[in-house]
Design an enzyme around this catalytic site. Structure first.
Site, PDB file in Angstrom:
ATOM      1  N   GLU A 115       0.825  -1.216   0.000  1.00  0.00           N
ATOM      2  CA  GLU A 115       0.000   0.000   0.000  1.00  0.00           C
ATOM      3  C   GLU A 115       0.861   1.270   0.000  1.00  0.00           C
ATOM      4  O   GLU A 115       0.485   2.273  -0.606  1.00  0.00           O
ATOM      5  CB  GLU A 115      -0.959  -0.018   1.193  1.00  0.00           C
ATOM      6  CG  GLU A 115      -1.996  -1.131   1.068  1.00  0.00           C
ATOM      7  CD  GLU A 115      -2.872  -1.246   2.291  1.00  0.00           C
ATOM      8  OE1 GLU A 115      -2.423  -1.838   3.283  1.00  0.00           O
ATOM      9  OE2 GLU A 115      -3.994  -0.703   2.268  1.00  0.00           O
ATOM     10  N   GLU A 135      -4.467  -8.983   3.890  1.00  0.00           N
ATOM     11  CA  GLU A 135      -5.051  -8.567   5.180  1.00  0.00           C
ATOM     12  C   GLU A 135      -6.300  -9.359   5.573  1.00  0.00           C
ATOM     13  O   GLU A 135      -6.550  -9.572   6.757  1.00  0.00           O
ATOM     14  CB  GLU A 135      -5.403  -7.072   5.155  1.00  0.00           C
ATOM     15  CG  GLU A 135      -4.195  -6.142   5.239  1.00  0.00           C
ATOM     16  CD  GLU A 135      -3.630  -5.778   3.885  1.00  0.00           C
ATOM     17  OE1 GLU A 135      -3.886  -6.514   2.900  1.00  0.00           O
ATOM     18  OE2 GLU A 135      -2.925  -4.754   3.792  1.00  0.00           O
TER      19      GLU A 135
HETATM   20  C1  3HC Z   1      -2.952  -1.598   7.457  1.00  0.00           C
HETATM   21  C2  3HC Z   1      -2.396  -2.709   6.665  1.00  0.00           C
HETATM   22  O1  3HC Z   1      -3.178  -2.849   5.527  1.00  0.00           O
HETATM   23  C3  3HC Z   1      -2.415  -3.944   7.488  1.00  0.00           C
HETATM   24  C4  3HC Z   1      -1.306  -4.874   7.200  1.00  0.00           C
HETATM   25  O2  3HC Z   1      -0.362  -4.604   6.520  1.00  0.00           O
HETATM   26  S1  3HC Z   1      -1.419  -6.364   7.963  1.00  0.00           S
HETATM   27  C5  3HC Z   1       0.022  -7.251   7.477  1.00  0.00           C
HETATM   28  C6  3HC Z   1      -0.076  -7.779   6.095  1.00  0.00           C
HETATM   29  N1  3HC Z   1       1.049  -8.616   5.834  1.00  0.00           N
HETATM   30  C7  3HC Z   1       0.968  -9.946   5.962  1.00  0.00           C
HETATM   31  O3  3HC Z   1      -0.057 -10.512   6.235  1.00  0.00           O
HETATM   32  C8  3HC Z   1       2.248 -10.712   5.742  1.00  0.00           C
HETATM   33  C9  3HC Z   1       2.517 -11.582   6.929  1.00  0.00           C
HETATM   34  N2  3HC Z   1       3.783 -12.271   6.808  1.00  0.00           N
HETATM   35  C10 3HC Z   1       3.945 -13.332   5.996  1.00  0.00           C
HETATM   36  O4  3HC Z   1       3.070 -13.768   5.287  1.00  0.00           O
HETATM   37  C11 3HC Z   1       5.286 -13.997   6.018  1.00  0.00           C
HETATM   38  O5  3HC Z   1       5.871 -13.743   7.276  1.00  0.00           O
HETATM   39  C12 3HC Z   1       6.234 -13.474   4.911  1.00  0.00           C
HETATM   40  C13 3HC Z   1       5.725 -13.970   3.553  1.00  0.00           C
HETATM   41  C14 3HC Z   1       6.341 -11.983   4.949  1.00  0.00           C
HETATM   42  C15 3HC Z   1       7.664 -14.048   5.166  1.00  0.00           C
HETATM   43  O6  3HC Z   1       7.587 -15.445   5.294  1.00  0.00           O
HETATM   44  P1  3HC Z   1       8.874 -16.269   5.805  1.00  0.00           P
HETATM   45  O7  3HC Z   1      10.070 -15.832   5.075  1.00  0.00           O
HETATM   46  O8  3HC Z   1       8.466 -17.705   5.753  1.00  0.00           O
HETATM   47  O9  3HC Z   1       9.113 -15.829   7.299  1.00  0.00           O
HETATM   48  P2  3HC Z   1       8.168 -15.981   8.577  1.00  0.00           P
HETATM   49  O10 3HC Z   1       8.729 -17.045   9.451  1.00  0.00           O
HETATM   50  O11 3HC Z   1       6.745 -16.065   8.201  1.00  0.00           O
HETATM   51  O12 3HC Z   1       8.384 -14.556   9.250  1.00  0.00           O
HETATM   52  C16 3HC Z   1       9.640 -14.191   9.780  1.00  0.00           C
HETATM   53  C17 3HC Z   1       9.404 -13.366  11.029  1.00  0.00           C
HETATM   54  O13 3HC Z   1       8.810 -12.134  10.647  1.00  0.00           O
HETATM   55  C18 3HC Z   1       7.631 -11.910  11.387  1.00  0.00           C
HETATM   56  N3  3HC Z   1       6.681 -11.188  10.539  1.00  0.00           N
HETATM   57  C19 3HC Z   1       6.363 -11.433   9.255  1.00  0.00           C
HETATM   58  N4  3HC Z   1       5.481 -10.514   8.805  1.00  0.00           N
HETATM   59  C20 3HC Z   1       5.256  -9.676   9.839  1.00  0.00           C
HETATM   60  C21 3HC Z   1       4.445  -8.524   9.998  1.00  0.00           C
HETATM   61  N5  3HC Z   1       3.709  -8.026   8.993  1.00  0.00           N
HETATM   62  N6  3HC Z   1       4.433  -7.930  11.206  1.00  0.00           N
HETATM   63  C22 3HC Z   1       5.190  -8.395  12.226  1.00  0.00           C
HETATM   64  N7  3HC Z   1       5.977  -9.484  12.119  1.00  0.00           N
HETATM   65  C23 3HC Z   1       6.010 -10.119  10.940  1.00  0.00           C
HETATM   66  C24 3HC Z   1       7.139 -13.306  11.745  1.00  0.00           C
HETATM   67  O14 3HC Z   1       6.296 -13.276  12.870  1.00  0.00           O
HETATM   68  C25 3HC Z   1       8.445 -14.027  12.014  1.00  0.00           C
HETATM   69  O15 3HC Z   1       8.843 -13.683  13.314  1.00  0.00           O
HETATM   70  P3  3HC Z   1       9.660 -14.745  14.228  1.00  0.00           P
HETATM   71  O16 3HC Z   1      10.908 -15.060  13.460  1.00  0.00           O
HETATM   72  O17 3HC Z   1       9.884 -14.007  15.494  1.00  0.00           O
HETATM   73  O18 3HC Z   1       8.772 -15.942  14.372  1.00  0.00           O
END
Ligand code: 3HC
Length: 723
Positions: A115, A135
């Site tokens: 975004e 999301e």
């Molecule tokens: C207002 C906005 O519109 C709202 C938002 O943005 S909500 C967030 C939207 N983003 C997401 O849903 C993405 C969530 N993350 C993921 O899908 C996956 O972590 C990823 C594809 C980015 C990376 O995957 P991968 O490389 O396998 O690593 P993964 O083990 O999942 O994550 C690594 C670390 O980052 C953290 N992390 C990943 N995304 C994060 C996020 N958005 N916020 C906080 N921590 C996050 C994980 O909790 C993990 O922490 P840990 O090592 O302490 O357990």
């Protein structure tokens, strides 16, 4: 924490490069948002800055807003912790700012990360960067303007699809759709982005504000039609969750009243969704799933996983062929062993069918399918086992047969080879009784169909070495499963916790409750199907075999329903032979088969548990509770005995292994929302009425009386831990 920062460097070309530092995924934590605002404002005011490039450190643009903040909001109920990003930062400072900005995207731009990029005036990406708005999978919706800008850049239909499915696309597809302006090699990403930003500043390229675009949206009536179809699809496919319809409504607001009004509505609805139980459950599952990769005394003692290149799978039936498929798809050499060529051929054919099924559903390109099939070799003896790194036994649940296989493989495999069994219920110590390699024996419990279901339950005994556990965890991750390490007992964590599920359902039927009503209630609670339809699917043979194991292990709390034997006697075997509780016809949904009712009557007569010989009267809610509270009760025993590292592991296994609705946060999380007190009192009442099956466990009683959540870590389970 020191690594968390936003930096700005201004080059002699007059481009300010603003970089997000928050490893590992550059999540947009509150200080990062504040840092972006500060640096952007500085860049806007500085006379030596002509244009801005936004990027992320370490090869990843940003994984989105910091989900830890959601957890804080859930814990405190205070939504004011959410910063105003969509108007204050993205609209006012970035998109409507005086200096043009280009997003330089590498690795991934997800959620709030994408975004921010949409708020820039152009987007340049490296090859194969992941782009998405996931999301909804966290129970919220895009909250930094994504609901408005994505449709304006790529068209309504595709934007709705990306948001509704939460699935990312690659930058190559993004380029075709108009989301990405150019794809360039990683090494050139910053150089090209700087030049692009200057080109905008000097009007050689368009200064495009996506919120103001209208050309991709189409006419109002076309937009209405697309949103109508989307709503209908959601109503058919999404149960009990509010965020999908809410998101469509917000998109519609922008279509009717303009993008800016859409952004305002988005901010408001976002906060409402954030406070929903759905979001609480889904965010809990997000973190719980990640916590499973931390196993005390395994992942924290400096060990490195060894390479597992070649795996032998013994047994080419449903499970064995599925496991072989999963391994081959991830480029592991697989030896599939069977006892005769007919069975071997069947197994090889099943693998082919699994792979071609993935191709047909467009989940696998043909060249990868061919590669996977070339990784599998059939065998009728152990000659190929001399250099395997792991064996996974997947024969029928027969103790003497498994014991014989384990004493054989111990002799033919190299000393480093891990000896795994896919048993779903049998105690590992019994299987390995005749071996001397107890440190190499481990459970690799896959769920059917093994090449699709995401859970891998890794079972350790007191003797299994930390190295073997770590190696199997690494194999699980390589084949794209979520490995969860659990302790050894009959049924392990998943089947043990859920054995009361079908038992409770059978007790209800024998108490006079209608089978189809039970299935309907469980399905409306959120499981994909009720216990009887599930029994039709797995076949009654499984129910008989598994029932026997549980009755011998937990004789104080098992119920033998006469119904299954009666069904088998009358020639029924569920979906397998097309005769079960339901009628199965190709192309249509299963329909209740009312000819099963006399058999159920006969079962009730034999069971003779209806009070006064009359069917009990029961509410819909009580049906769900009488089936799920005994499951919670068993989960309490599993926690008490230290079979899992942490309560949230049971949440993950219940969601990934038993399809418990993720938006309810998993079995223990859900139980805590219901309250231990209510569960305890209900079970106590039913145990007095209907017997020991419902008797509350010691752990549940203690938690209920002391008012402690079931998920709270327990000091006694640490001392009794089997981990
Ligand atoms: C207002 C906005 O519109 C709202 C938002 O943005 S909500 C967030 C939207 N983003 C997401 O849903 C993405 C969530 N993350 C993921 O899908 C996956 O972590 C990823 C594809 C980015 C990376 O995957 P991968 O490389 O396998 O690593 P993964 O083990 O999942 O994550 C690594 C670390 O980052 C953290 N992390 C990943 N995304 C994060 C996020 N958005 N916020 C906080 N921590 C996050 C994980 O909790 C993990 O922490 P840990 O090592 O302490 O357990």
């Amino acid at each position: 924490m020191a690594a968390l920062k936003v930096t700005m460097e201004v080059g002699i070309d007059g481009v300010a490069v603003i970089t997000i530092f928050n490893p590992p995924v550059n999540a947009l934590a509150i200080p990062i948002i504040a840092g972006l605002k500060e640096k952007w404002t500085e860049a806007t005011m500085r006379n030596d800055v002509k244009a801005i490039v936004l990027t992320g450190n370490g090869g990843r643009f940003s994984g989105g807003f910091d989900i830890n903040v959601f957890q804080k909001v859930h814990a405190t109920g205070d939504t004011s912790q959410m910063p105003d990003v969509s108007v204050n930062l993205v609209v006012n400072t970035m998109e409507d700012g005086k200096k043009p900005a280009v997003a330089a995207i590498e690795g991934l731009a997800l959620g709030g990360g994408l975004e921010l990029a949409l708020g820039c005036h152009a987007r340049i990406a490296a090859p194969r960067a992941q782009l998405g708005l996931p999301e909804l999978s966290l129970g919220v919706m895009p909250g930094f303007g994504g609901t408005q800008r994505l449709p304006r850049l790529i068209g309504l239909s595709k934007a709705v699809e990306l948001m509704m499915t939460s699935k990312p696309i690659m930058s190559e597809e993004g380029k075709m759709l108009g989301l990405i302006d150019a794809i360039v090699p990683s090494a050139e990403l910053l150089k090209v982005s700087r030049q692009w930003a200057l080109d905008i500043a000097e009007r050689r390229k368009p200064w495009m504000r996506s919120l103001h675009k209208t050309d991709k949206i189409g006419s109002l009536s076309e937009a209405h039609e697309i949103l109508k179809v989307a709503r209908e699809q959601v109503k058919q496919t999404v149960k009990n969750m509010p965020q999908h319809l809410a998101c469509i409504e917000v998109i519609e607001e922008g279509i009717i009243h303009g993008g800016y009004n859409g952004v305002l509505k988005e901010a408001k609805v976002f906060k409402d969704l954030l406070m929903s139980d759905t979001s609480k459950g889904l965010v809990h599952i997000f973190f719980s799933q990640r916590a499973t990769s931390k196993v005390p005394n395994v992942t924290d003692i400096g060990l490195k996983p060894r390479t597992v290149k070649k795996v032998a799978v013994i047994g080419g039936g449903l499970m064995g062929s599925g496991i072989a498929t999963a391994l081959a798809l991830s480029n592991t050499i697989v030896i599939l062993k069977e006892i005769n060529s007919e069975f071997l051929q069947k197994g090889m054919k099943a693998i082919e069918a699994n792979v071609s099924g993935l191709v047909a559903r467009k989940n696998l390109p043909q060249d990868k399918a061919d590669k996977a099939l070339s990784m599998v070799k059939g065998a009728l003896d152990y000659s190929d086992f001399k250099d395997v790194d792991m064996v996974i036994e997947a024969v029928i649940e027969n103790v003497p047969l498994k014991q014989k296989i384990f004493s054989e493989i111990e002799k033919v495999c190299p000393p480093h080879c891990i000896l795994a069994t896919n048993t779903s219920t049998i105690d590992l110590n019994i299987i390995g009784e005749n071996t001397t390699s107890k440190d190499r024996i481990i459970g690799a419990h896959f769920f059917s169909p093994a090449h699709i279901m995401p859970l891998l339950e890794i079972v350790r005994t007191e003797k299994t070495s930390a190295q073997a556990i770590l190696d199997l965890m690494a194999v699980g991750k390589a084949i794209k499963k979520v490995p969860v390490v659990v302790g050894n007992c009959t049924g392990f964590a998943v089947n043990r916790t859920f054995f009361p599920y079908s038992q409770g359902a059978h007790i209800l039927v024998n108490l006079g409750v209608d089978v189809f009503r039970i299935d309907t209630q469980i399905a409306s609670f959120g499981l994909p199907m009720g216990p009887f339809q599930l029994q039709d699917l797995t076949g009654y043979g499984v129910a008989v075999a598994v029932g026997k194991e549980f009755r011998s292990a937990f004789s104080d709390r098992t119920f033998k329903s006469p119904l299954i034997d009666l069904l088998i006697k009358s020639g029924r075997n569920g979906k397998n032979n097309g005769k079960g509780y339901y009628i199965y016809e190709k192309g249509s949904k299963p329909r209740p088969d009312f000819t099963v009712l006399p058999i159920i009557e006969e079962s009730r007569r034999l069971a003779n548990i209806m009070p006064g010989g009359k069917p009990i009267s029961i509410t819909d809610q009580e049906i769900v509770e009488m089936i799920l509270f005994p499951v919670v009760n068993e989960a309490c025993r599993v926690l008490d005995e230290g079979i899992v590292v942490r309560a949230s592991d049971l949440d993950v296994t219940s969601v990934l292994g038993m399809s418990f609705p993720s938006y309810r946060g998993g079995i223990v999380f859900w139980a805590d929302t219901v309250g231990a007190g209510h569960i305890y009192r209900s079970l106590k009442k039913w145990s007095e009425l209907y017997g020991n099956f419902f008797k509350p466990s010691r752990f549940l009683e203690e938690r209920a009386t002391k008012g402690i959540p079931l998920s709270a870590p327990s000091t006694s389970s640490v001392s009794r831990s089997r981990m």
